[in-house]
Motif scaffolding. Structure first.
Motif, mmCIF file in Angstrom:
data_model
loop_
_atom_site.group_PDB
_atom_site.id
_atom_site.type_symbol
_atom_site.label_atom_id
_atom_site.label_comp_id
_atom_site.label_asym_id
_atom_site.label_seq_id
_atom_site.Cartn_x
_atom_site.Cartn_y
_atom_site.Cartn_z
ATOM 1 N N ALA A 12 -9.389 8.019 -7.874
ATOM 2 C CA ALA A 12 -9.884 6.651 -7.689
ATOM 3 C C ALA A 12 -9.889 6.278 -6.211
ATOM 4 C CB ALA A 12 -9.010 5.677 -8.476
ATOM 5 N N PRO A 13 -10.937 5.577 -5.743
ATOM 6 C CA PRO A 13 -10.994 5.139 -4.336
ATOM 7 C C PRO A 13 -9.825 4.221 -3.989
ATOM 8 C CG PRO A 13 -13.129 4.886 -5.427
ATOM 9 C CD PRO A 13 -12.140 5.208 -6.501
ATOM 10 N N LYS A 14 -9.409 4.243 -2.747
ATOM 11 C CA LYS A 14 -8.294 3.412 -2.300
ATOM 12 C C LYS A 14 -8.601 1.923 -2.423
ATOM 13 C CE LYS A 14 -5.807 6.945 -1.093
ATOM 14 N NZ LYS A 14 -4.600 7.318 -1.872
ATOM 15 N N SER A 15 -9.885 1.577 -2.414
ATOM 16 C CA SER A 15 -10.262 0.170 -2.506
ATOM 17 C C SER A 15 -10.190 -0.373 -3.933
ATOM 18 C CB SER A 15 -11.684 -0.026 -1.965
ATOM 19 O OG SER A 15 -12.614 0.782 -2.685
ATOM 20 N N VAL A 16 -9.916 0.498 -4.898
ATOM 21 C CA VAL A 16 -9.882 0.107 -6.308
ATOM 22 C C VAL A 16 -8.438 -0.033 -6.759
ATOM 23 C CG1 VAL A 16 -10.459 0.788 -8.664
ATOM 24 C CG2 VAL A 16 -12.074 1.240 -6.808
ATOM 25 N N SER A 17 -8.129 -1.191 -7.351
ATOM 26 C CA SER A 17 -6.811 -1.412 -7.935
ATOM 27 C C SER A 17 -6.877 -1.082 -9.419
ATOM 28 C CB SER A 17 -6.378 -2.868 -7.744
ATOM 29 O OG SER A 17 -5.126 -3.098 -8.359
ATOM 30 N N VAL A 18 -6.237 0.010 -9.809
ATOM 31 C CA VAL A 18 -6.308 0.486 -11.193
ATOM 32 C C VAL A 18 -5.356 -0.325 -12.065
ATOM 33 C CG1 VAL A 18 -6.060 2.464 -12.731
ATOM 34 C CG2 VAL A 18 -6.875 2.788 -10.372
ATOM 35 N N ALA A 19 -5.913 -1.056 -13.044
ATOM 36 C CA ALA A 19 -5.114 -1.845 -13.982
ATOM 37 C C ALA A 19 -5.771 -1.755 -15.355
ATOM 38 C CB ALA A 19 -5.015 -3.299 -13.520
ATOM 39 N N PRO A 20 -5.483 -0.707 -16.115
ATOM 40 C CA PRO A 20 -6.150 -0.491 -17.404
ATOM 41 C C PRO A 20 -5.868 -1.617 -18.391
ATOM 42 C CG PRO A 20 -4.937 1.457 -16.686
ATOM 43 C CD PRO A 20 -4.509 0.336 -15.806
ATOM 44 N N ASP A 21 -6.869 -1.940 -19.192
ATOM 45 C CA ASP A 21 -6.703 -2.915 -20.271
ATOM 46 C C ASP A 21 -6.027 -2.234 -21.450
ATOM 47 O OD1 ASP A 21 -7.339 -5.448 -21.742
ATOM 48 O OD2 ASP A 21 -8.533 -4.053 -22.928
ATOM 49 N N ILE A 22 -5.049 -2.889 -22.070
ATOM 50 C CA ILE A 22 -4.279 -2.237 -23.120
ATOM 51 C C ILE A 22 -5.134 -1.928 -24.353
ATOM 52 C CG2 ILE A 22 -2.124 -3.272 -22.345
ATOM 53 C CD1 ILE A 22 -2.279 -5.184 -24.703
ATOM 54 N N ASP A 23 -6.165 -2.725 -24.606
ATOM 55 C CA ASP A 23 -7.048 -2.459 -25.742
ATOM 56 C C ASP A 23 -7.868 -1.197 -25.482
ATOM 57 O OD1 ASP A 23 -8.318 -2.705 -28.129
ATOM 58 O OD2 ASP A 23 -9.548 -4.431 -27.592
ATOM 59 N N SER A 24 -8.427 -1.089 -24.283
ATOM 60 C CA SER A 24 -9.200 0.101 -23.928
ATOM 61 C C SER A 24 -8.317 1.340 -23.920
ATOM 62 C CB SER A 24 -9.859 -0.082 -22.562
ATOM 63 O OG SER A 24 -10.743 -1.180 -22.567
ATOM 64 N N TYR A 25 -7.105 1.182 -23.411
ATOM 65 C CA TYR A 25 -6.179 2.309 -23.375
ATOM 66 C C TYR A 25 -5.842 2.777 -24.791
ATOM 67 C CZ TYR A 25 -1.916 5.001 -22.530
ATOM 68 O OH TYR A 25 -0.971 5.997 -22.508
ATOM 69 N N PHE A 26 -5.617 1.825 -25.691
ATOM 70 C CA PHE A 26 -5.313 2.171 -27.077
ATOM 71 C C PHE A 26 -6.475 2.939 -27.706
ATOM 72 C CE2 PHE A 26 -5.614 1.003 -31.619
ATOM 73 C CZ PHE A 26 -4.434 1.573 -32.078
ATOM 74 N N GLY A 27 -7.704 2.464 -27.485
ATOM 75 C CA GLY A 27 -8.863 3.149 -28.036
ATOM 76 C C GLY A 27 -9.005 4.562 -27.478
ATOM 77 N N PHE A 28 -8.779 4.712 -26.172
ATOM 78 C CA PHE A 28 -8.879 6.035 -25.546
ATOM 79 C C PHE A 28 -7.815 6.979 -26.093
ATOM 80 C CE2 PHE A 28 -7.278 8.912 -22.265
ATOM 81 C CZ PHE A 28 -8.420 9.638 -21.982
ATOM 82 N N VAL A 29 -6.589 6.483 -26.203
ATOM 83 C CA VAL A 29 -5.487 7.311 -26.679
ATOM 84 C C VAL A 29 -5.727 7.759 -28.117
ATOM 85 C CG1 VAL A 29 -3.056 7.212 -27.367
ATOM 86 C CG2 VAL A 29 -3.737 6.424 -25.105
ATOM 87 N N MET A 30 -6.197 6.864 -28.976
ATOM 88 C CA MET A 30 -6.455 7.228 -30.360
ATOM 89 C C MET A 30 -7.562 8.275 -30.449
ATOM 90 S SD MET A 30 -4.311 5.755 -32.321
ATOM 91 C CE MET A 30 -3.135 5.968 -30.975
ATOM 92 N N THR A 31 -8.601 8.133 -29.618
ATOM 93 C CA THR A 31 -9.683 9.122 -29.607
ATOM 94 C C THR A 31 -9.167 10.496 -29.213
ATOM 95 O OG1 THR A 31 -11.323 7.421 -29.051
ATOM 96 C CG2 THR A 31 -11.925 9.709 -28.619
#
Length: 253
Positions: free
Chosen positions: A146-165
């Motif tokens: 990830a670029p240094k200019s981007v602050s990574v803060a995943p959404d818990i709903d998106s994370y849950f969907g990704f993890v289940m997949t």
């Protein structure tokens, strides 16, 4: 016995099977609910454990975010329910086995029971491999990229969907030996034919991995390579399993 009596007997048998099925499903459902209720006080902690691979890869002090109004409550509840199902899975499988076992021959029991147990263990092994190994590699790679200019803060709903997949993808992948064993045992495909199509299976493994995993070569390799190895395991085990579960008439033929 008259036709009416035969019809009545068949109806009674069918209804008794439906009642038995309902009872088994209810017993399995009650077990899941009881485990879920017991785990609910620790729902937040359970979600934290699920999020640990991502949090370990994020910069120190980073947090996930929740954009929905009830998402902070709903997602941990979903995770806890899934954990409750996994914990209650042995009892659920026992109920399924108790329902079908009376109607099976001895050689069929030798076929079904190992398949049910091994397929469950392999699915859990696939999920564990994904959680303990794959997530650590993938999340670290993604966040370092990830670029240094981007602050990574995943959404818990998106994370849950990704993890289940990912869990489903790796859990199903680890079922490959079972698929090979069933194909050989049912006589649908021979071992020689499966060995012959090995190059196509390898190509298909990388294609499937490219579709179901994030678009990076690391996660694709981590799915495709186990798939190929498990295919080879299935080729080794299938003949042994087929001999061990032969019916008496097959042994005398």
């Amino acid at each position: 016995m008259t036709e009416d009596q035969q019809a009545s007997g068949a109806t009674d048998t069918f209804i008794s099977h439906l009642v038995e099925l309902r009872n088994r499903v209810m017993k399995a459902g009650v077990a899941i609910i009881l485990v879920f209720v017991c785990l609910m006080p620790w729902a937040g902690t359970i979600y934290d454990l699920l999020a640990q691979p991502m949090m370990s890869a994020l910069p120190e002090g980073s947090h996930m975010i929740a954009t929905g109004v009830i998402t902070p409550f709903l997602i941990p509840v979903k995770v806890t329910l899934l954990v409750a199902f996994v914990i209650a899975l042995p009892w659920v499988l026992y109920q399924a086995w108790a329902f079908v076992a009376p109607g099976l021959y001895t050689h069929e029991k030798r076929l079904v029971a190992p398949l049910v147990i091994s397929s469950s263990l392999l699915f859990i092994a696939g999920v564990a491999f994904c959680y303990f190994f794959v997530f650590g590699v993938v999340f670290k790679f993604v966040n370092e990229f990830a670029p240094k200019s981007v602050s990574v803060a995943p959404d818990i709903d998106s994370y849950f969907g990704f993890v289940m997949t990912m869990f489903i993808a790796f859990g199903v992948t680890f079922e490959v030996p079972i698929v090979v064993i069933v194909l050989v045992r049912m006589g649908l495909v021979s071992i020689d034919k499966l060995k012959e199509i090995r190059p196509y299976v390898i190509v298909a493994a990388f294609v499937v991995a490219a579709v179901v995993t994030p678009p990076d070569i690391m996660s694709q390799m981590l799915l495709a390579l186990p798939l190929c190895l498990l295919y080879e395991v299935g080729l080794l085990v299938a003949p042994i399993f087929a001999r061990a579960t032969r019916a008496p008439e097959e042994e005398t033929a």
